[in-house]
Design a protein around this motif. Structure first.
Motif, PDB file in Angstrom:
ATOM      1  N   CYS A 297      -1.327   4.145   7.174  1.00 49.66           N
ATOM      2  CA  CYS A 297      -2.488   4.490   7.935  1.00 49.66           C
ATOM      3  C   CYS A 297      -2.357   3.853   9.448  1.00 49.66           C
ATOM      4  O   CYS A 297      -2.188   2.633   9.627  1.00 49.66           O
TER       5      CYS A 297
ATOM      6  N   CYS B 272       0.807  -1.035   0.058  1.00 47.60           N
ATOM      7  CA  CYS B 272      -0.032  -0.014  -0.108  1.00 47.60           C
ATOM      8  C   CYS B 272       0.813   1.285   0.013  1.00 47.60           C
ATOM      9  O   CYS B 272       2.027   1.287   0.772  1.00 47.60           O
TER      10      CYS B 272
ATOM     11  N   CYS C  90      -4.857   1.162  10.359  1.00 49.09           N
ATOM     12  CA  CYS C  90      -5.286   0.210   9.514  1.00 49.09           C
ATOM     13  C   CYS C  90      -5.335  -1.204  10.265  1.00 49.09           C
ATOM     14  O   CYS C  90      -4.540  -1.437  10.883  1.00 49.09           O
TER      15      CYS C  90
ATOM     16  N   SER D   1      -5.584  -4.117  15.026  1.00 50.54           N
ATOM     17  CA  SER D   1      -4.494  -4.142  14.042  1.00 50.54           C
ATOM     18  C   SER D   1      -3.280  -5.158  14.340  1.00 50.54           C
ATOM     19  O   SER D   1      -3.381  -5.794  15.266  1.00 50.54           O
TER      20      SER D   1
ATOM     21  N   THR E  91      -6.912   2.720  -2.642  1.00 51.79           N
ATOM     22  CA  THR E  91      -6.299   4.064  -1.896  1.00 51.79           C
ATOM     23  C   THR E  91      -6.723   5.322  -3.151  1.00 51.79           C
ATOM     24  O   THR E  91      -6.695   6.355  -2.477  1.00 51.79           O
TER      25      THR E  91
END
Length: 282
Positions: A19, A15, A22, A183, A82
């Protein structure tokens, strides 16, 4: 009726964003194209819809091939990306095969967005919305994870999307998530991120008074829990429950998905209600 409407296929961990909140898979090597297609064919037996997600599925060189294969299997295809990797060339080739594109938006400006996203992400999402406007058959879902960094900015996002919706031929949805403390990273500072239930409810009340011209789905901690059926990049069947990820081994080795889900706290009725929020247009 099948218990599962949608299966999220996390085809990669890669990615462009990092974040902090995430809860997607991290550091997991993905299956190759041939195995991915076998997984997709198996998903088509068990579900109505596939969501290609990640990481960002656009990071895979073969994502176009996988989208085409899924559509050929009769699946409704959604792409959760994204936005910064979405291109006109991809949409020109695969737009007719995609029913929905989901984009994250953490703020109504670059300043707010950059608190939790990489610099330039706000502009990339605006550009992706511009691209998608040329493909009215693709539904657009914008998703905002609500944290302490953007709680007061959500009404501004609603105003921004109201202007966008008026200028786009696409059907637009808005998903507002109460960031969930789950997470792969054990060091996430959740106390600095998570918005309380009362705060989230107050936000909903404030936004609903704005009467935006699109559907808003409010996803609280209670709603988000026990909601998803996932296949991780390595092909593992996973159901998140509370702060944990329950693994059931290789998806292709699961003989009876329904039986496997019966052995979890997966909330099938809630799952189907959530999935009904987006139904492919005829």
């Amino acid at each position: 009726m099948a218990r599962v409407a949608t299966i999220d296929f996390h085809v990669t961990s890669e990615c462009s964003q990092e974040c902090v909140y995430c809860w997607g898979p991290q550091g997991i090597d993905p299956v190759d194209t041939e195995v991915a297609e076998r997984i997709i064919a198996r998903i088509a037996v068990s579900a109505e819809r596939i969501v290609f997600t990640g990481g960002d599925p656009m990071q895979r060189d073969d994502i176009g091939r996988l989208v085409s294969y899924a559509a050929g299997c009769g699946l409704e295809v959604a792409l959760s990306t994204t936005g910064d990797q979405l291109t006109a060339a991809f949409l020109e080739e695969h737009g007719p095969e995609v029913g929905l594109v989901s984009l994250p938006l953490d703020g109504a400006s670059e300043e707010v967005s950059a608190r939790t996203k990489e610099e330039g992400h706000f502009g990339a999402v605006m550009a992706a919305l511009d691209l998608l406007a040329a493909y009215p058959g693709i539904d657009v879902k914008v998703a905002t994870p609500v944290t302490r960094h953007n709680l007061t900015d959500v009404p501004n996002i609603v105003a921004l999307l109201s202007d966008r919706a008026a200028a786009m031929p696409n059907r637009l949805f808005y998903n507002v998530f109460q960031v969930f403390p789950r997470s792969f990273d054990p060091e996430v500072p959740w106390d600095d991120l998570v918005v309380g239930d009362d705060e989230f409810a107050a936000l909903r009340s404030d936004v609903e008074r704005l009467r935006p011209p699109f559907t808003i789905n409010w996803l609280s901690h209670e709603t988000l829990d026990k909601l998803y059926v996932m296949v991780f990049p390595d092909g593992t069947l996973t159901v998140p429950v509370g702060p944990t990820f329950r693994s059931f081994g290789p998806f292709l080795a699961v003989e009876d998905l329904e039986d496997s889900l019966e052995r979890t706290d997966f909330d099938a009725p809630k799952h189907r209600r959530h999935a009904a929020g987006w139904a492919k247009r005829s």
